[in-house]
Design a protein around this motif. Structure first.
Motif, mmCIF file in Angstrom:
data_model
loop_
_atom_site.group_PDB
_atom_site.id
_atom_site.type_symbol
_atom_site.label_atom_id
_atom_site.label_comp_id
_atom_site.label_asym_id
_atom_site.label_seq_id
_atom_site.Cartn_x
_atom_site.Cartn_y
_atom_site.Cartn_z
ATOM 1 N N TYR A 49 39.510 50.127 45.958
ATOM 2 C CA TYR A 49 38.327 50.454 45.173
ATOM 3 C C TYR A 49 37.903 49.154 44.490
ATOM 4 C CZ TYR A 49 39.663 55.332 45.787
ATOM 5 O OH TYR A 49 39.985 56.550 46.326
ATOM 6 N N TYR A 50 36.594 48.868 44.505
ATOM 7 C CA TYR A 50 36.162 47.622 43.878
ATOM 8 C C TYR A 50 34.765 47.743 43.290
ATOM 9 C CZ TYR A 50 33.056 46.391 47.779
ATOM 10 O OH TYR A 50 32.029 46.384 48.686
ATOM 11 N N ASN A 55 31.681 41.732 42.256
ATOM 12 C CA ASN A 55 32.419 41.051 43.322
ATOM 13 C C ASN A 55 31.832 41.395 44.680
ATOM 14 O OD1 ASN A 55 35.008 40.143 41.753
ATOM 15 N ND2 ASN A 55 34.685 42.270 41.177
ATOM 16 N N LYS A 56 31.929 40.423 45.592
ATOM 17 C CA LYS A 56 31.545 40.759 46.967
ATOM 18 C C LYS A 56 32.721 41.482 47.615
ATOM 19 C CE LYS A 56 32.770 36.346 48.845
ATOM 20 N NZ LYS A 56 32.879 35.387 49.693
ATOM 21 N N LYS A 57 32.427 42.193 48.687
ATOM 22 C CA LYS A 57 33.465 42.922 49.405
ATOM 23 C C LYS A 57 34.515 41.919 49.888
ATOM 24 C CE LYS A 57 34.093 46.117 53.228
ATOM 25 N NZ LYS A 57 33.467 46.757 54.371
ATOM 26 N N PRO A 58 35.777 42.130 49.542
ATOM 27 C CA PRO A 58 36.804 41.157 49.920
ATOM 28 C C PRO A 58 37.243 41.292 51.377
ATOM 29 C CG PRO A 58 37.799 42.944 48.729
ATOM 30 C CD PRO A 58 36.323 43.224 48.735
ATOM 31 N N GLN A 59 37.921 40.261 51.845
ATOM 32 C CA GLN A 59 38.494 40.272 53.191
ATOM 33 C C GLN A 59 39.750 41.132 53.158
ATOM 34 O OE1 GLN A 59 38.890 36.108 54.396
ATOM 35 N NE2 GLN A 59 39.305 36.891 56.432
ATOM 36 N N THR A 60 39.741 42.256 53.862
ATOM 37 C CA THR A 60 40.906 43.140 53.902
ATOM 38 C C THR A 60 40.784 44.108 55.062
ATOM 39 O OG1 THR A 60 42.279 44.664 52.630
ATOM 40 C CG2 THR A 60 39.894 44.840 52.300
ATOM 41 N N LYS A 61 41.922 44.618 55.488
ATOM 42 C CA LYS A 61 41.927 45.645 56.529
ATOM 43 C C LYS A 61 41.918 47.041 55.912
ATOM 44 C CE LYS A 61 44.111 42.923 60.153
ATOM 45 N NZ LYS A 61 44.989 41.821 59.815
ATOM 46 N N CYS A 64 37.400 50.076 52.120
ATOM 47 C CA CYS A 64 36.867 49.657 50.824
ATOM 48 C C CYS A 64 35.870 50.689 50.289
ATOM 49 C CB CYS A 64 36.158 48.314 50.949
ATOM 50 S SG CYS A 64 37.242 46.984 51.459
ATOM 51 N N LEU A 65 36.056 51.084 49.052
ATOM 52 C CA LEU A 65 35.167 52.040 48.391
ATOM 53 C C LEU A 65 34.622 51.415 47.115
ATOM 54 C CD1 LEU A 65 37.565 55.070 48.820
ATOM 55 C CD2 LEU A 65 35.454 54.709 50.074
ATOM 56 N N THR A 66 33.320 51.554 46.917
ATOM 57 C CA THR A 66 32.670 51.021 45.727
ATOM 58 C C THR A 66 32.935 51.932 44.533
ATOM 59 O OG1 THR A 66 30.919 50.108 47.116
ATOM 60 C CG2 THR A 66 30.446 50.313 44.784
ATOM 61 N N ILE A 67 33.327 51.327 43.414
ATOM 62 C CA ILE A 67 33.547 52.100 42.184
ATOM 63 C C ILE A 67 32.191 52.410 41.562
ATOM 64 C CG2 ILE A 67 34.501 52.045 39.844
ATOM 65 C CD1 ILE A 67 36.762 50.257 40.961
ATOM 66 N N PHE A 107 39.151 45.394 40.979
ATOM 67 C CA PHE A 107 39.809 45.705 42.247
ATOM 68 C C PHE A 107 41.014 46.574 41.913
ATOM 69 C CE2 PHE A 107 37.927 41.515 43.200
ATOM 70 C CZ PHE A 107 37.247 41.808 44.373
ATOM 71 N N LEU A 108 41.190 47.675 42.634
ATOM 72 C CA LEU A 108 42.390 48.474 42.425
ATOM 73 C C LEU A 108 42.769 49.200 43.700
ATOM 74 C CD1 LEU A 108 42.168 51.851 41.964
ATOM 75 C CD2 LEU A 108 40.890 51.101 40.006
ATOM 76 N N ILE A 109 44.069 49.385 43.868
ATOM 77 C CA ILE A 109 44.614 50.131 44.996
ATOM 78 C C ILE A 109 45.549 51.184 44.421
ATOM 79 C CG2 ILE A 109 46.031 50.042 47.095
ATOM 80 C CD1 ILE A 109 45.350 46.991 47.205
ATOM 81 N N PRO A 110 45.277 52.462 44.652
ATOM 82 C CA PRO A 110 46.212 53.483 44.183
ATOM 83 C C PRO A 110 47.550 53.378 44.922
ATOM 84 C CG PRO A 110 44.092 54.452 44.762
ATOM 85 C CD PRO A 110 44.083 53.038 45.263
ATOM 86 N N ILE A 111 48.622 53.510 44.164
ATOM 87 C CA ILE A 111 49.961 53.609 44.740
ATOM 88 C C ILE A 111 50.214 55.100 44.916
ATOM 89 C CG2 ILE A 111 52.429 53.245 44.296
ATOM 90 C CD1 ILE A 111 51.635 50.728 42.680
ATOM 91 N N SER A 112 50.614 55.498 46.106
ATOM 92 C CA SER A 112 50.771 56.938 46.400
ATOM 93 C C SER A 112 52.041 57.511 45.780
ATOM 94 C CB SER A 112 50.758 57.173 47.913
ATOM 95 O OG SER A 112 49.508 56.806 48.427
#
Length: 164
Positions: A49-50, A55-61, A64-67, A107-112
């Motif tokens: 989530y970003y 910020n621009k969309k980062p390089q990642t696999k 990506c979801l916009t907050i 930028f955040l990534i939920p930990i499951s």
């Protein structure tokens, strides 16, 4: 690939070692809502989530979801339906707002953690997010922005995080 959080301030992935910050009260196997502890274990990670206004969309696999301003993460142990889930903010639902004044959730990534068979009160909104000063968190894993952006290039939706 596995992200390893070895102690209170080291995150390792591949050949990279990053300084990080964790919960103010350490790491625990027995996490409870509001205990300011980071859960111990091996967990999957979620989407990225970003804030696209900062910020621009980062390089990642990762997907990506916009907050959006209306996004929250329910942290109310009395709300069986929404607890530890992404929600649309409403007055009657207690939640962690994802669209913040500070840059912590740019930028955040939920930990499951506690996300399959959710147990109300066992902890919610555990994320990998940003820090500017390595101040202890309420239970999340926090990295400096540049380190987070490097991490994003290395991980996929199959990556797991091991907090020991």
């Amino acid at each position: 690939m596995t992200i390893i959080v070895k102690n209170k301030e080291t995150l390792i992935i591949d050949d990279f070692k990053f300084r990080c910050s964790l919960g103010k009260n350490g790491i625990t196997k027995n996490k409870n809502e509001g205990d300011k502890k980071t859960p111990k274990g091996i967990f999957n990670i979620g989407n990225l989530y970003y804030r696209n206004d900062r910020n621009k969309k980062p390089q990642t696999k990762l997907k990506c979801l916009t907050i959006k301003k209306s996004m929250g993460w329910c942290d109310d142990p009395n709300d069986k339906k929404n607890y530890n889930k992404l929600i649309k903010i409403k007055k009657n639902i207690k939640c962690e707002k994802l669209y913040r004044q500070d840059t912590k959730y740019d930028f955040l990534i939920p930990i499951s953690y506690n996300s399959k068979k959710i147990k109300c009160g066992k902890g919610s909104a555990i994320f990998i997010h940003l820090t500017s000063n390595y101040k202890k968190t309420l239970g999340c894993v926090a990295l400096k922005k540049n380190d987070f952006l490097i991490l994003l290039k290395l991980i996929t939706n199959k990556t797991r995080i091991k907090i020991i």
